[in-house]
Design a protein around this motif. Structure first.
Motif, PDB file in Angstrom:
ATOM      1  N   TYR A  33     -12.037  59.368  46.483  1.00  0.00           N
ATOM      2  CA  TYR A  33     -10.884  58.634  47.008  1.00  0.00           C
ATOM      3  C   TYR A  33     -10.832  58.735  48.537  1.00  0.00           C
ATOM      4  CZ  TYR A  33      -9.390  59.986  42.263  1.00  0.00           C
ATOM      5  OH  TYR A  33      -9.325  60.231  40.919  1.00  0.00           O
ATOM      6  N   TYR A  35      -7.610  58.574  51.342  1.00  0.00           N
ATOM      7  CA  TYR A  35      -6.185  58.504  51.593  1.00  0.00           C
ATOM      8  C   TYR A  35      -5.943  58.414  53.095  1.00  0.00           C
ATOM      9  CZ  TYR A  35      -5.125  60.148  46.841  1.00  0.00           C
ATOM     10  OH  TYR A  35      -5.011  60.278  45.484  1.00  0.00           O
ATOM     11  N   GLN A  37      -2.997  59.409  55.911  1.00  0.00           N
ATOM     12  CA  GLN A  37      -1.741  60.120  56.163  1.00  0.00           C
ATOM     13  C   GLN A  37      -1.257  59.754  57.557  1.00  0.00           C
ATOM     14  OE1 GLN A  37      -1.685  64.512  56.521  1.00  0.00           O
ATOM     15  NE2 GLN A  37       0.055  64.495  55.119  1.00  0.00           N
ATOM     16  N   PHE A  42       3.293  60.722  55.621  1.00  0.00           N
ATOM     17  CA  PHE A  42       3.274  59.958  54.391  1.00  0.00           C
ATOM     18  C   PHE A  42       1.838  59.722  53.964  1.00  0.00           C
ATOM     19  CE2 PHE A  42       5.099  57.591  51.111  1.00  0.00           C
ATOM     20  CZ  PHE A  42       4.377  56.424  50.933  1.00  0.00           C
ATOM     21  N   LEU A  43       1.540  60.027  52.700  1.00  0.00           N
ATOM     22  CA  LEU A  43       0.172  59.993  52.188  1.00  0.00           C
ATOM     23  C   LEU A  43       0.016  58.838  51.218  1.00  0.00           C
ATOM     24  CD1 LEU A  43      -2.278  61.979  52.519  1.00  0.00           C
ATOM     25  CD2 LEU A  43      -1.558  62.993  50.383  1.00  0.00           C
ATOM     26  N   ILE A  45      -2.832  56.236  49.062  1.00  0.00           N
ATOM     27  CA  ILE A  45      -4.203  55.998  48.660  1.00  0.00           C
ATOM     28  C   ILE A  45      -4.700  54.674  49.249  1.00  0.00           C
ATOM     29  CG2 ILE A  45      -3.634  54.823  46.497  1.00  0.00           C
ATOM     30  CD1 ILE A  45      -6.111  56.350  45.331  1.00  0.00           C
ATOM     31  N   PHE A  90      -7.976  61.420  54.621  1.00  0.00           N
ATOM     32  CA  PHE A  90      -8.432  62.459  53.698  1.00  0.00           C
ATOM     33  C   PHE A  90      -9.297  61.848  52.612  1.00  0.00           C
ATOM     34  CE2 PHE A  90      -6.282  66.258  54.975  1.00  0.00           C
ATOM     35  CZ  PHE A  90      -5.104  65.855  55.578  1.00  0.00           C
ATOM     36  N   PHE A 103      -9.116  67.905  47.783  1.00  0.00           N
ATOM     37  CA  PHE A 103      -9.084  67.204  49.060  1.00  0.00           C
ATOM     38  C   PHE A 103     -10.016  67.832  50.087  1.00  0.00           C
ATOM     39  CE2 PHE A 103      -5.693  64.057  48.834  1.00  0.00           C
ATOM     40  CZ  PHE A 103      -5.145  64.370  47.604  1.00  0.00           C
TER      41      PHE A 103
END
Lengths: 112, 113
Positions: A33, A35, A37, A42-43, A45, A90, A103
């Protein structure tokens, strides 16, 4: 021994440039994945790959192009960087269906 | 669509105080819930998870969380916090396919020594 690794850790670049972030996992997972941030932590996908195939693409601008050469790697290429792309990115991995994601340390991208 | 709300954005506690961080989710499928912690400058680490069974889940470092289905909640608790618990805490829900985590906005906890 690092389970999920990312390079580089920091990336400072100018608007309009193209850059790549690399991610590798040695956990034997089949799903990876990306992501984003933002500055408020705020995280969200961006993408998910299972066995090298894209399975999630969450309305990310097509300037962002993930590439998965094999199950252990998921790279993120960003074209024509914009100020709003500044964030921490991430990478994560998991075994499909098992939920728990591991992660990486994150890549702090700063676009000036 | 699934969503997660964390109503406490910033929490400041003194050492030895008790902690409870709220998490409410909205999801129509089978619920799998997680709490992750992000220490300053570090990546996310799993604190605990709920898949099924006992709704009171114990995690690492003395944390626990209780799944209350009727309240759509999965609050995180610790009876006595330490300065080293200063971090950002994220609640997340997993979709039915098991391939997408939706995170709450996070709660920043600061523990004063």
């Amino acid at each position: 021994d690092t389970a999920v690794s990312q390079t580089p850790k920091y990336l400072v670049t100018q608007m309009g440039n193209d850059k790549s972030i690399k991610c590798e996992q040695n956990l034997g997972h089949d799903t990876m994945y990306w992501y984003k941030q933002d500055s408020k932590k705020f995280l969200k996908i961006m993408f998910s790959y299972n066995n090298k195939e894209l399975i999630i693409n969450e309305t990310v601008p097509n300037r962002f192009s993930p590439k998965s050469p094999d199950k252990a790697h998921l790279n993120l290429h960003i074209n024509s960087l914009e100020l709003g792309d500044s964030a921490v990115y991430f990478c994560a991995s998991s075994q499909y269906g098992e939920g728990e994601q591991y992660f990486g340390p994150g890549t702090r991208l700063t676009v000036t | 669509a699934q969503s997660v709300s964390q109503h406490n954005h910033h929490v400041i506690l003194s050492e030895a105080a008790s902690l409870e961080l709220g998490c409410n989710y909205s999801y129509g499928g089978t619920v799998n819930l997680f709490w992750y912690v992000q220490y300053p400058g570090q990546h996310l680490q799993l604190l605990l998870k709920y898949f099924s069974g006992d709704p009171l889940v114990k995690g690492i470092k003395g944390f626990e969380a209780e799944f209350i289905k009727s309240k759509f909640s999965f609050n995180l608790r610790k009876p006595s916090v330490q300065w080293s618990d200063t971090a950002e805490y994220f609640c997340a829900v997993l979709n039915n396919a098991g391939n997408m985590l939706t995170f709450g906005g996070g709660t920043r906890l600061m523990v004063k020594p």
